[in-house]
Design an enzyme around this catalytic site. Structure first.
Site, mmCIF file in Angstrom:
data_model
loop_
_atom_site.group_PDB
_atom_site.id
_atom_site.type_symbol
_atom_site.label_atom_id
_atom_site.label_comp_id
_atom_site.label_asym_id
_atom_site.label_seq_id
_atom_site.Cartn_x
_atom_site.Cartn_y
_atom_site.Cartn_z
ATOM 1 N N GLY A 61 0.992 -1.122 -0.094
ATOM 2 C CA GLY A 61 -0.145 -0.074 -0.242
ATOM 3 C C GLY A 61 0.915 1.435 0.046
ATOM 4 C CB SER A 62 3.973 2.157 1.561
ATOM 5 O OG SER A 62 3.035 2.316 2.662
ATOM 6 C CB SER A 103 7.315 2.683 5.189
ATOM 7 O OG SER A 103 6.950 1.794 6.215
ATOM 8 C CB SER A 105 3.903 0.566 9.642
ATOM 9 O OG SER A 105 4.998 0.222 8.709
ATOM 10 C CB THR A 108 7.951 -2.035 5.738
ATOM 11 O OG1 THR A 108 6.613 -2.025 5.943
ATOM 12 C CG2 THR A 108 8.209 -3.000 4.508
ATOM 13 N NE ARG A 155 -6.249 -3.614 3.031
ATOM 14 C CZ ARG A 155 -6.301 -4.060 4.001
ATOM 15 N NH1 ARG A 155 -5.233 -3.720 4.992
ATOM 16 N NH2 ARG A 155 -7.063 -4.406 4.801
ATOM 17 C CD GLU A 241 -2.779 -5.471 1.278
ATOM 18 O OE1 GLU A 241 -2.655 -4.871 2.295
ATOM 19 O OE2 GLU A 241 -2.146 -5.083 0.120
ATOM 20 C CG HIS A 257 1.612 -8.262 -28.107
ATOM 21 N ND1 HIS A 257 1.742 -8.177 -29.566
ATOM 22 C CD2 HIS A 257 1.157 -7.221 -27.703
ATOM 23 C CE1 HIS A 257 1.483 -6.969 -30.123
ATOM 24 N NE2 HIS A 257 0.796 -6.468 -28.999
ATOM 25 C CE LYS A 351 4.608 -5.536 6.773
ATOM 26 N NZ LYS A 351 3.827 -4.300 6.816
HETATM 27 C C1 F6R Z 1 -1.675 -3.233 4.421
HETATM 28 C C2 F6R Z 1 -1.038 -2.894 3.298
HETATM 29 C C3 F6R Z 1 0.411 -3.595 2.991
HETATM 30 C C4 F6R Z 1 1.370 -2.674 3.473
HETATM 31 C C5 F6R Z 1 2.886 -3.127 3.600
HETATM 32 C C6 F6R Z 1 3.893 -2.236 3.644
HETATM 33 O O1 F6R Z 1 -2.773 -2.393 4.604
HETATM 34 O O2 F6R Z 1 -1.593 -2.160 2.607
HETATM 35 O O3 F6R Z 1 0.339 -3.648 1.749
HETATM 36 O O4 F6R Z 1 1.379 -1.331 2.973
HETATM 37 O O5 F6R Z 1 2.995 -4.277 4.214
HETATM 38 O O6 F6R Z 1 3.808 -1.624 5.296
HETATM 39 P P1 F6R Z 1 3.883 -0.138 5.108
HETATM 40 O O7 F6R Z 1 2.972 0.451 4.407
HETATM 41 O O8 F6R Z 1 3.605 0.341 6.775
HETATM 42 O O9 F6R Z 1 5.322 -0.006 4.875
#
Ligand code: F6R
Length: 357
Positions: A61-62, A103, A105, A108, A155, A241, A257, A351
């Site tokens: 999502g990031s 990111s 959070s 990541t 996301r 997700e 193609h 994670k």
């Molecule tokens: C969860 C989501 C995931 C996170 C990914 C990276 O809602 O969308 O795809 O985006 O695991 O985590 P972040 O975005 O925190 O770096």
């Protein structure tokens, strides 16, 4: 196959949505508005100059905001943009690179690793995050941090993660002022939310209708190069997700193609495939013809096709109108599957496990 929930039962939809995903979808216009006027205003960017390439590094999502930037900015910005979803950065990254480390959070590990590499290579870095280790490290290392509000699933924070990049690039003189295009996007998104939100009945709600068609099927999303390609990828991720369902995406004209040849066997599985084609008025005229012929070629081989057309005037609004439709489809499909759209237990488990190994 009986559906778990009647999509016209708004109370049922909300009961299943324990983390407030519907509210988060509705907030997308507000996120874009906030990012347009506020989030980047006070972020100091002095010292970033002589940029000859841009890398957006992030995951899931990031990262998708990076693809939106790459597609949207093409034709508007002379500097090449590369999206990086890895621990390592491309070899070309150096002091003339602007790296957006994104990111939500801030924790990541791939993004933290790429950030460390960007630091080592002397790149200019702008962090976009709600905090975490990335926010801390970037601040300590003296890089600008765009701090976005916390409390969302990454996301569901797309407006916060994408729009700041447009603002930063404008402040750096690399991109013209997109304020008005973003304003239009805000208006279009508000309108879309009314039309596609849980209160709108299925008979008048295209997102509910498409979700019903995708229920029990394997969603395959096709976008068009240069316009909706990135949104097809977003639909796929959101269906994975939110609806906890497999989904696949591809792009025209490339899929003409290869993929169309592959849709012949096994026949019983092909009958489960429902293709959604994302269309935009700026799709290449030859691609528009290709879409019609492609549908003829595959007629009767797969479950069927649905088409979604973008709305709005500006390219950004049109992109986001398609994105917003996909977001709603994914949450309605979650409801039909009888799952809460919010939790992503498999990602959390992975994670956590990685932290102990
Ligand atoms: C969860 C989501 C995931 C996170 C990914 C990276 O809602 O969308 O795809 O985006 O695991 O985590 P972040 O975005 O925190 O770096």
């Amino acid at each position: 196959m009986s559906q778990c929930i009647d999509l016209n039962r708004e109370d049922e939809l909300h009961r299943l949505d324990t983390t407030g995903m519907f509210a988060a979808l509705e907030s997308l216009s507000g996120q874009c508005a906030e990012a347009n006027r506020e989030l980047v205003e006070k972020v100091p960017l002095s010292g970033i100059e002589a940029i000859s390439n841009i890398v957006v590094t992030g995951l899931g999502g990031s990262a998708i905001g990076g693809d939106l930037l790459r597609v949207y900015a093409a034709g508007r910005i002379a500097t090449p943009i590369v999206v990086n979803r890895d621990y390592l950065l491309p070899e070309f990254v150096g002091p003339d690179t602007l790296v957006f480390a994104v990111s939500y959070s801030g924790n990541t590990e791939e993004t933290l690793s790429a950030y460390a590499e960007a630091l080592g290579k002397g790149a200019s870095i702008v962090a976009i995050t709600s905090g975490g280790k990335l926010g801390e490290a970037a601040r300590q290392d003296g890089f600008p941090v765009v701090t976005v509000p916390g409390g969302f699933a990454p996301r569901a924070a797309n407006g916060y993660l994408f729009v700041p990049m447009l603002k930063v690039l404008h402040k750096l003189g690399l991109l013209s002022d997109m304020t008005e295009e973003i304003d239009e996007t805000v208006v279009v998104l508000k309108d879309m939310c009314n039309k596609l939100g849980p209160a709108a009945v299925e008979a008048a709600n295209p997102a509910k209708q498409i979700a019903s068609r995708l229920y029990g099927k394997i969603p395959v999303i096709w976008g068009v190069a240069g316009t909706s390609e990135v949104v097809a990828q977003r639909w796929k991720g959101q269906i994975n997700e939110n609806a906890k369902s497999p989904a696949y995406w591809n792009v025209l004209p490339e899929l003409n193609h290869n993929e169309i040849v592959g849709l012949q066997f096994p026949e019983e599985i092909l009958k489960k495939i429902h293709v959604v084609i994302l269309r935009d008025e700026k799709d290449h005229p030859r691609v528009q013809k290709r879409i019609e012929i492609t549908k003829e070629v595959l007629q009767g081989k797969i479950d069927g096709f649905s088409e979604v057309r973008s709305s709005g005037n500006g390219a950004l609004a049109r992109l986001y109108s398609l994105l917003c439709t996909g977001d709603y489809v994914s949450v309605y499909l979650a409801a039909l599957n009888g799952v809460d759209p919010g939790p992503v237990k498999a990602i959390d488990f992975l994670k956590n496990e990685l932290q102990n190994r």
